[in-house]
Design a protein around this motif. Structure first.
Motif, PDB file in Angstrom:
ATOM      1  N   LEU A 319       1.005  -0.920   0.049  1.00  0.00           N
ATOM      2  CA  LEU A 319      -0.523  -0.338   0.093  1.00  0.00           C
ATOM      3  C   LEU A 319       0.952   0.661  -0.154  1.00  0.00           C
ATOM      4  CD1 LEU A 319      -2.735  -1.662   2.822  1.00  0.00           C
ATOM      5  CD2 LEU A 319      -3.045  -0.792  -0.118  1.00  0.00           C
ATOM      6  N   LYS A 320       1.846   1.084   0.684  1.00  0.00           N
ATOM      7  CA  LYS A 320       2.971   2.446   1.023  1.00  0.00           C
ATOM      8  C   LYS A 320       3.963   2.725  -0.509  1.00  0.00           C
ATOM      9  CE  LYS A 320       6.944   4.448   2.978  1.00  0.00           C
ATOM     10  NZ  LYS A 320       6.681   5.314   3.268  1.00  0.00           N
ATOM     11  N   ALA A 321       3.833   1.546  -1.300  1.00  0.00           N
ATOM     12  CA  ALA A 321       4.215   1.793  -2.582  1.00  0.00           C
ATOM     13  C   ALA A 321       3.590   2.400  -3.646  1.00  0.00           C
ATOM     14  CB  ALA A 321       4.424   0.545  -3.521  1.00  0.00           C
ATOM     15  N   VAL A 322       2.001   1.654  -2.959  1.00  0.00           N
ATOM     16  CA  VAL A 322       0.803   2.644  -4.177  1.00  0.00           C
ATOM     17  C   VAL A 322       0.734   4.309  -4.504  1.00  0.00           C
ATOM     18  CG1 VAL A 322      -1.168   3.001  -4.720  1.00  0.00           C
ATOM     19  CG2 VAL A 322      -0.029   0.329  -4.288  1.00  0.00           C
ATOM     20  N   GLU A 323       0.971   4.759  -3.183  1.00  0.00           N
ATOM     21  CA  GLU A 323       1.224   6.179  -3.035  1.00  0.00           C
ATOM     22  C   GLU A 323       2.561   6.439  -2.889  1.00  0.00           C
ATOM     23  OE1 GLU A 323       0.066   9.480   0.642  1.00  0.00           O
ATOM     24  OE2 GLU A 323      -0.245   7.575   1.407  1.00  0.00           O
ATOM     25  N   ASP A 324       3.243   6.603  -2.618  1.00  0.00           N
ATOM     26  CA  ASP A 324       4.748   6.705  -2.780  1.00  0.00           C
ATOM     27  C   ASP A 324       4.442   6.994  -4.432  1.00  0.00           C
ATOM     28  OD1 ASP A 324       5.069   7.047  -0.401  1.00  0.00           O
ATOM     29  OD2 ASP A 324       6.818   5.381  -0.154  1.00  0.00           O
ATOM     30  N   ALA A 325       4.656   5.470  -4.950  1.00  0.00           N
ATOM     31  CA  ALA A 325       5.200   5.913  -6.704  1.00  0.00           C
ATOM     32  C   ALA A 325       4.460   6.668  -7.156  1.00  0.00           C
ATOM     33  CB  ALA A 325       4.075   4.558  -7.146  1.00  0.00           C
ATOM     34  N   ILE A 326       2.884   6.634  -7.391  1.00  0.00           N
ATOM     35  CA  ILE A 326       2.048   8.015  -7.175  1.00  0.00           C
ATOM     36  C   ILE A 326       2.291   9.474  -7.314  1.00  0.00           C
ATOM     37  CG2 ILE A 326      -0.323   9.153  -7.639  1.00  0.00           C
ATOM     38  CD1 ILE A 326      -1.709   5.959  -6.993  1.00  0.00           C
ATOM     39  N   ILE A 327       2.604   9.731  -6.034  1.00  0.00           N
ATOM     40  CA  ILE A 327       2.916  10.996  -5.815  1.00  0.00           C
ATOM     41  C   ILE A 327       3.973  11.115  -6.816  1.00  0.00           C
ATOM     42  CG2 ILE A 327       4.517  12.111  -3.952  1.00  0.00           C
ATOM     43  CD1 ILE A 327       2.537  10.966  -2.035  1.00  0.00           C
ATOM     44  N   ALA A 328       5.359  10.037  -6.395  1.00  0.00           N
ATOM     45  CA  ALA A 328       6.282  10.352  -7.510  1.00  0.00           C
ATOM     46  C   ALA A 328       6.385  10.901  -9.055  1.00  0.00           C
ATOM     47  CB  ALA A 328       8.049   9.487  -6.813  1.00  0.00           C
ATOM     48  N   GLU A 329       5.800   9.344  -9.594  1.00  0.00           N
ATOM     49  CA  GLU A 329       5.453   9.899 -11.603  1.00  0.00           C
ATOM     50  C   GLU A 329       4.694  11.930 -11.378  1.00  0.00           C
ATOM     51  OE1 GLU A 329       5.318   8.838 -15.327  1.00  0.00           O
ATOM     52  OE2 GLU A 329       6.320   8.390 -13.719  1.00  0.00           O
ATOM     53  N   ARG A 330       3.351  11.427 -10.441  1.00  0.00           N
ATOM     54  CA  ARG A 330       2.843  12.623 -10.148  1.00  0.00           C
ATOM     55  C   ARG A 330       3.346  14.471 -10.664  1.00  0.00           C
ATOM     56  NH1 ARG A 330       0.335  14.983  -5.042  1.00  0.00           N
ATOM     57  NH2 ARG A 330       2.730  15.353  -5.097  1.00  0.00           N
ATOM     58  N   ASP A 331       4.910  14.185  -9.487  1.00  0.00           N
ATOM     59  CA  ASP A 331       5.509  14.930  -9.693  1.00  0.00           C
ATOM     60  C   ASP A 331       6.930  14.880 -10.932  1.00  0.00           C
ATOM     61  OD1 ASP A 331       4.330  15.729  -6.980  1.00  0.00           O
ATOM     62  OD2 ASP A 331       5.970  15.023  -6.166  1.00  0.00           O
ATOM     63  N   ARG A 332       7.049  14.085 -11.593  1.00  0.00           N
ATOM     64  CA  ARG A 332       7.741  14.221 -12.066  1.00  0.00           C
ATOM     65  C   ARG A 332       7.367  14.457 -13.476  1.00  0.00           C
ATOM     66  NH1 ARG A 332       8.533  11.299 -16.867  1.00  0.00           N
ATOM     67  NH2 ARG A 332       6.524  10.118 -16.628  1.00  0.00           N
ATOM     68  N   GLN A 333       5.561  13.994 -14.463  1.00  0.00           N
ATOM     69  CA  GLN A 333       4.821  14.671 -15.474  1.00  0.00           C
ATOM     70  C   GLN A 333       5.071  15.943 -15.029  1.00  0.00           C
ATOM     71  OE1 GLN A 333       1.912  12.277 -15.892  1.00  0.00           O
ATOM     72  NE2 GLN A 333       2.379  10.281 -15.406  1.00  0.00           N
ATOM     73  N   ILE A 334       4.683  16.252 -14.058  1.00  0.00           N
ATOM     74  CA  ILE A 334       3.980  17.981 -13.920  1.00  0.00           C
ATOM     75  C   ILE A 334       5.928  18.890 -14.201  1.00  0.00           C
ATOM     76  CG2 ILE A 334       3.875  19.698 -11.889  1.00  0.00           C
ATOM     77  CD1 ILE A 334       1.779  17.856 -10.339  1.00  0.00           C
ATOM     78  N   SER A 335       6.664  18.134 -13.507  1.00  0.00           N
ATOM     79  CA  SER A 335       8.072  19.500 -13.970  1.00  0.00           C
ATOM     80  C   SER A 335       8.474  18.891 -15.414  1.00  0.00           C
ATOM     81  CB  SER A 335       9.531  17.807 -13.356  1.00  0.00           C
ATOM     82  OG  SER A 335      10.198  18.591 -14.011  1.00  0.00           O
ATOM     83  N   VAL A 336       7.856  17.343 -15.933  1.00  0.00           N
ATOM     84  CA  VAL A 336       8.157  17.887 -17.415  1.00  0.00           C
ATOM     85  C   VAL A 336       7.658  18.448 -18.738  1.00  0.00           C
ATOM     86  CG1 VAL A 336       8.189  15.880 -19.598  1.00  0.00           C
ATOM     87  CG2 VAL A 336       9.412  15.229 -17.247  1.00  0.00           C
ATOM     88  N   LEU A 337       6.332  18.523 -17.959  1.00  0.00           N
ATOM     89  CA  LEU A 337       5.760  19.935 -18.783  1.00  0.00           C
ATOM     90  C   LEU A 337       5.415  20.946 -18.577  1.00  0.00           C
ATOM     91  CD1 LEU A 337       2.243  17.404 -17.532  1.00  0.00           C
ATOM     92  CD2 LEU A 337       3.063  18.037 -20.360  1.00  0.00           C
ATOM     93  N   GLU A 338       6.119  21.579 -17.087  1.00  0.00           N
ATOM     94  CA  GLU A 338       6.710  22.572 -16.648  1.00  0.00           C
ATOM     95  C   GLU A 338       7.544  22.972 -17.572  1.00  0.00           C
ATOM     96  OE1 GLU A 338       4.854  23.727 -12.566  1.00  0.00           O
ATOM     97  OE2 GLU A 338       5.931  22.995 -12.304  1.00  0.00           O
ATOM     98  N   SER A 339       9.030  22.277 -17.656  1.00  0.00           N
ATOM     99  CA  SER A 339       9.810  22.178 -18.381  1.00  0.00           C
ATOM    100  C   SER A 339       9.314  22.566 -20.150  1.00  0.00           C
ATOM    101  CB  SER A 339      11.022  21.566 -18.674  1.00  0.00           C
ATOM    102  OG  SER A 339      10.661  20.161 -18.696  1.00  0.00           O
ATOM    103  N   GLY A 340       8.444  23.153 -20.580  1.00  0.00           N
ATOM    104  CA  GLY A 340       7.783  22.297 -21.851  1.00  0.00           C
ATOM    105  C   GLY A 340       8.155  21.025 -22.645  1.00  0.00           C
ATOM    106  N   GLY A 341       7.938  20.612 -21.866  1.00  0.00           N
ATOM    107  CA  GLY A 341       8.680  18.862 -22.844  1.00  0.00           C
ATOM    108  C   GLY A 341       6.852  18.204 -22.757  1.00  0.00           C
TER     109      GLY A 341
END
Length: 457
Positions: A319-341
């Motif tokens: 269950l911890k992996a579910v929550e942690d992985a979603i947070i990490a992937e959400r932050d990665r996608q936001i970073s990519v989009l904000e940098s124009g990717g």
């Protein structure tokens, strides 16, 4: 190229040995595969393989998991980054998260899905394997109808509509854990559709979801599990086919989840429900339930905009992996989009102690898997009388039982939930046995306050 002889195919399936004559010599690279048969044979095979690779392959140094986690924590501290607590990391200003989940659960059955071999998890490797499990030429799948019963109980517990007719399809992919080269599933016509699961604050959802949230279930389908692969030093793999063909259900939710904690709460509640109706007796901690999550983000200033490109994180086992992985992937996608990717459609992985997801491969789609109806299996016909019988004998589901414990015995929400969830339901069964004894002693109309019940317990 001429067809392979049965003996050659048998040597490949059982021992990973290829014939090197003719065109196979130039096109096939032999991968050493050792089928584990008994502990003594496994030890002998391991010793022989390790010694043969000793000169050319350096054995990797085993690092205990605890040390890995400590090292990751030290690196994070040295970098000056402080990980934000999950409870305060459910939303990112200006962005909306959308999550859908696919849950794979092993059914509580005595036989495999398409063979009469016994389902086995603790017996000697390769001790319960039928001809069809190994895709032996000439063998045919025979649907074991008794495997349908726990699947139906699970679907009813998740408030799904049972389909009177369902069919099996072939999902093609090639890996040594799937001898036939395809997995049998129910992609087009599953046995259950249109369910829902209601999550309350007591289930551990994010505070941002308020008094509760309802998550839709698109469909539930039956499918077969794969073999178990155990990697060994020296590029050697042991294959245990006991797990091949074990019946699974895949529960596919709608993208109705918008907070990481709520996603973890949903997986936890599904596990409790499946256990309560005796559909699945092995949880995430034992490998009997695995979750894949689909994650996408979009800017929150335009609710009418289409959902963002999603990525899939495979095989989350806690269950911890579910929550942690979603947070990490959400932050990665936001970073990519904000940098124009742009976000690529891909499958990603997650490891314990990680702070980010990693790319595994491009995302497969319907075309990649080449779905087709399985010509060897007839449609599954489910009668309304069977569904009615199972529905009437479902018993009380966990939500109703928790409410009764709170209202009737004045237990706290935490105590009531713990009572229902602990020991696979045996703890609450003991509780009701105590209540029955008290009722016999003091009469059916006796008031059983919390203090008296706790004293008896």
């Amino acid at each position: 190229m001429s067809r392979l002889r049965v003996a050659s195919l048998s040597r490949y399936l059982l021992y990973g040995q290829f014939s090197t004559r003719g065109c196979l010599r130039s096109h096939v690279r032999t991968v050493p595969i050792i089928v584990q048969r008994s502990p003594s044979q496994c030890r002998a095979a391991h010793t022989e393989a390790a010694s043969s690779h000793l000169e050319n392959v350096s054995s990797p140094i085993h690092v205990p998991l605890r040390k890995q986690l400590k090292d990751e924590a030290k690196k994070l501290k040295a970098s000056g980054k402080k990980k934000k607590k999950n409870v305060n990391n459910q939303v990112v200003d200006g962005w909306e998260l959308t999550v859908g989940i696919e849950i794979h659960a092993q059914l509580n059955t005595a036989k495999k899905l398409f063979s009469s071999a016994t389902t086995s998890f603790n017996d000697e490797p390769n001790s319960h394997v039928a001809y069809f499990d190994l895709a032996t030429p000439g063998s045919q799948p025979i649907f074991q109808k008794e495997t349908l019963i726990p699947a139906l109980r699970a679907a009813l517990a998740l408030d799904c509509k049972i389909q009177n007719v369902s069919r099996f399809d072939r999902k093609h992919y090639f890996h040594w854990d799937q001898p036939s080269g395809y997995q049998i599933t129910q992609y087009y016509e599953p046995f259950a559709r249109d369910g829902k699961i209601t999550l309350h604050p007591r289930d551990g959802i994010a505070a941002e979801d308020g008094h509760g949230v309802s998550v839709g279930i698109k469909q539930i389908q039956m499918e077969q599990d794969t073999a178990k692969t155990m990697a060994q030093p020296g590029n050697v793999h042991w294959i245990d086919f006991n797990r091949t063909g074990v019946p699974l259900i895949e529960i596919i939710t709608l993208p109705d989840i918008h907070h990481p904690a709520t996603a973890a709460a949903l997986v936890r509640k599904v596990q409790i429900l499946l256990n309560a109706v005796d559909a699945c007796v092995s949880g995430m901690e034992a490998g009997g339930l695995r979750a894949d999550v689909n994650v996408s983000v979009r800017r929150s200033d335009d609710p009418s905009a289409p959902l963002g490109q999603r990525t899939e994180i495979k095989n989350l086992s806690s269950l911890k992996a579910v929550e942690d992985a979603i947070i990490a992937e959400r932050d990665r996608q936001i970073s990519v989009l904000e940098s124009g990717g742009s976000i690529a459609s891909e499958t990603r992985g997650w490891s314990i102690g990680s702070t980010e997801t990693r790319r595994l491969r491009g995302k497969e789609g319907e075309v990649d898997y080449r779905y087709m109806p399985d010509p060897d299996l007839a449609p599954v016909i489910i009668g309304d009388d069977l569904v009615s019988h199972l529905r009437s004998h479902m018993g009380e589901l966990p939500d109703a039982e928790v409410e009764e414990l709170i209202q009737r015995f004045e237990l706290s929400t935490k105590d009531a939930q713990s009572l229902v969830a602990l020991d696979g339901g045996k703890r609450v069964e003991y509780f009701w046995n105590v209540v029955g004894l008290l009722t016999e002693r003091f009469g059916p109309n006796a008031d059983l306050p919390q203090s008296r019940v706790k004293k008896m317990l």
